[in-house]
Design an enzyme around this catalytic site. Structure first.
Site, short mmCIF file in Angstrom:
data_model
loop_
_atom_site.label_atom_id
_atom_site.label_comp_id
_atom_site.label_asym_id
_atom_site.label_seq_id
_atom_site.Cartn_x
_atom_site.Cartn_y
_atom_site.Cartn_z
N ASP A 9 0.87 -1.16 0.00
CA ASP A 9 0.00 0.00 0.00
C ASP A 9 0.92 1.22 0.00
O ASP A 9 1.71 1.41 0.92
CB ASP A 9 -0.85 -0.06 1.28
CG ASP A 9 -1.77 1.13 1.42
OD1 ASP A 9 -1.57 2.14 0.69
OD2 ASP A 9 -2.68 1.07 2.26
N ILE A 10 0.81 2.05 -1.04
CA ILE A 10 1.76 3.16 -1.20
C ILE A 10 1.70 4.15 -0.03
O ILE A 10 2.70 4.80 0.29
CB ILE A 10 1.54 3.87 -2.56
CG1 ILE A 10 2.81 4.63 -2.96
CG2 ILE A 10 0.34 4.78 -2.55
CD1 ILE A 10 2.84 5.05 -4.41
N GLY A 31 -9.77 5.45 -5.56
CA GLY A 31 -8.54 4.67 -5.75
C GLY A 31 -7.39 5.15 -4.88
O GLY A 31 -7.56 5.53 -3.72
N VAL A 32 -6.22 5.20 -5.49
CA VAL A 32 -5.02 5.55 -4.74
C VAL A 32 -5.09 7.02 -4.27
O VAL A 32 -4.60 7.36 -3.20
CB VAL A 32 -3.76 5.23 -5.58
CG1 VAL A 32 -3.55 6.19 -6.71
CG2 VAL A 32 -2.53 5.17 -4.69
N ASP A 33 -5.74 7.85 -5.08
CA ASP A 33 -5.92 9.27 -4.75
C ASP A 33 -6.67 9.40 -3.41
O ASP A 33 -6.23 10.10 -2.49
CB ASP A 33 -6.74 9.90 -5.90
CG ASP A 33 -6.69 11.43 -5.88
OD1 ASP A 33 -5.95 11.97 -5.05
OD2 ASP A 33 -7.39 12.05 -6.70
N SER A 116 -2.82 5.44 -14.03
CA SER A 116 -3.85 5.20 -15.07
C SER A 116 -4.36 3.76 -15.13
O SER A 116 -5.25 3.46 -15.92
CB SER A 116 -3.34 5.58 -16.47
OG SER A 116 -3.39 6.97 -16.64
N VAL A 119 -9.09 3.09 -12.36
CA VAL A 119 -10.33 3.62 -12.96
C VAL A 119 -10.09 4.13 -14.38
O VAL A 119 -10.96 4.01 -15.25
CB VAL A 119 -10.87 4.78 -12.07
CG1 VAL A 119 -12.10 5.43 -12.68
CG2 VAL A 119 -11.21 4.26 -10.69
P1 ADP Z 1 -6.16 5.97 -12.18
O1 ADP Z 1 -7.39 6.83 -12.11
O2 ADP Z 1 -4.93 6.75 -12.62
O3 ADP Z 1 -6.38 4.73 -12.96
P2 ADP Z 1 -6.46 4.53 -9.65
O4 ADP Z 1 -6.27 5.07 -8.27
O5 ADP Z 1 -7.84 4.12 -10.02
O6 ADP Z 1 -5.86 5.62 -10.65
O7 ADP Z 1 -5.50 3.28 -9.88
C1 ADP Z 1 -4.11 3.37 -10.14
C2 ADP Z 1 -3.43 2.14 -9.61
O8 ADP Z 1 -3.22 2.28 -8.21
C3 ADP Z 1 -4.23 0.84 -9.77
O9 ADP Z 1 -3.37 -0.16 -10.30
C4 ADP Z 1 -4.66 0.50 -8.36
O10 ADP Z 1 -4.73 -0.92 -8.16
C5 ADP Z 1 -3.54 1.08 -7.55
N1 ADP Z 1 -3.85 1.40 -6.15
C6 ADP Z 1 -5.04 1.67 -5.55
N2 ADP Z 1 -4.85 1.91 -4.24
C7 ADP Z 1 -3.52 1.82 -4.01
C8 ADP Z 1 -2.69 1.94 -2.85
N3 ADP Z 1 -3.20 2.24 -1.67
N4 ADP Z 1 -1.34 1.74 -3.00
C9 ADP Z 1 -0.81 1.45 -4.20
N5 ADP Z 1 -1.52 1.32 -5.31
C10 ADP Z 1 -2.87 1.49 -5.23
#
Ligand code: ADP
Length: 339
Positions: A9-10, A31-33, A116, A119
């Protein structure tokens, strides 16, 4: 190792900057944001509000607030629309701009999610290869430790063909030392475990294998075998013979400058087996040459070790892209090359 691919988890990662896969508003999302904003606390959003959004392919930087990192770099990846809409160039730009910002702020370590690939729908394997290629290119001219954080294992897919090939190679060569025969890799693909083919009661010798793959003893190995050089001296000779520079060699091996310095200057420094193999890959050595290099530090390749068999597969197939090898090692739950 300058480039690490890890599963984590980043938001829990301790490094100087983490990169956020944001949207154009920079005002948070899913998501990650969402995870980054949640872990950083409300002050991150306050600062983001002052930035005036961000174009796709561009990046902006804020403080890290409650996160373990000093900075968050917000970049906006392209939405995947089939690949004909400049998606790749925009995604490359996200990595380049983020790395440039990190460098400008003196960061020595940066972690990226797979931008990317959530989502926004960019196919995960392609998103990963854009990340690896763009970051490696940057690392060729810059000293930095970069992490690509892969959240879910499926994101880290080597091609099916390569996976099948490596699986077959392990099946055919894995020697279970407890029993003295080869076993199938049932751990990875239970459905391919056919009882008829289970355990073949013979061993294939490495030499035999090398002959099967058309590897003949060569002059280089002859020459090196006659010398009793240590690892550093052998490495320098090989670099000379292969006609590349020392920097090219350690960069290609995905080995840090510090490790290179230790190898060359600390008399009692013993590199790990992993690092030695990374150099063998960088120098595009044959299987026999690799074994020779390993022997200078007392290592060997074993048939009862999956890591070793995977390395052997790549050496025999003359596939020397360290990132493809690392993706494969990762896929088979093995440690990656580099240090
Ligand atoms: P985007 O809109 O750019 O596609 P997302 O957040 O939907 O961004 O996803 C980008 C990547 O981050 C995906 O591969 C997702 O599995 C990953 N991701 C989501 N949560 C985390 C996290 N907490 N740590 C690392 N990677 C994550």
């Amino acid at each position: 190792m300058p480039l690490h691919i890890i599963r984590q988890d980043i938001t829990k990662l301790k490094c100087e900057a983490i990169v956020n896969a944001a949207n154009n508003t920079l005002l948070g999302g899913g998501g990650v944001d969402g995870a980054i904003h949640k872990a950083a606390g409300g002050k991150l959003l306050e600062e983001c509000k002052t930035l005036g959004g961000c174009d796709t392919g561009d990046a902006k930087i804020t403080k890290g607030y409650n996160l373990l990192c000093k900075y968050v770099i917000h970049t906006v990846g392209p939405i995947w629309r089939g690949g004909q809409f400049n998606e790749k160039a925009l995604l490359e730009s996200c990595y380049r701009k983020s790395l440039t910002l990190a460098k400008l702020h003196g960061c020595e370590s940066v972690a990226f999610p797979l931008i990317s690939s959530g989502v926004y729908g960019y196919p995960k394997d392609r998103a990963l290869s854009v990340a690896v290629d763009t970051i490696s290119e940057f690392l060729f001219d810059n000293e930095m430790t970069v992490y690509i954080v892969v959240f879910d294992k499926e994101a880290y897919e080597i091609s099916e063909e390569l996976f099948d090939d490596v699986t077959e190679y392990i099946d055919d060569n894995y020697l279970d030392e407890r029993f003295g025969w080869q076993t199938k890799t049932e751990h990875y693909n239970p459905s391919c475990f056919d009882t008829e083919g289970e355990g073949r009661y013979y061993k294939i010798d490495c030499q035999e294998l090398a002959e099967m793959f058309g590897e003949v003893p060569n002059k280089l190995i002859d020459m090196l075998s006659k010398m009793d050089d240590n690892f550093a001296v052998t490495l320098l000779k090989l670099i000379d013979i292969k006609g590349i520079t020392e920097v090219e060699c350690y960069k290609k091996a995905n080995v840090s400058k510090q490790t290179w310095y230790k190898i060359m200057n600390e008399k009692n420094y013993k590199p790990s087996k992993n690092t030695v193999i990374a150099f063998a890959i960088a120098l595009e050595l044959s299987l026999e040459e690799t074994k020779h290099l390993l022997s200078t530090v007392g290592f060997t390749l074993s048939k009862s070790n999956k890591f070793d068999i995977i390395i052997e597969y790549f050496l025999l197939n003359k596939e020397y892209n360290i990132f493809t090898i690392n993706e494969t090692l990762f896929k088979f739950d093995q440690v990656c090359l580099g240090m």
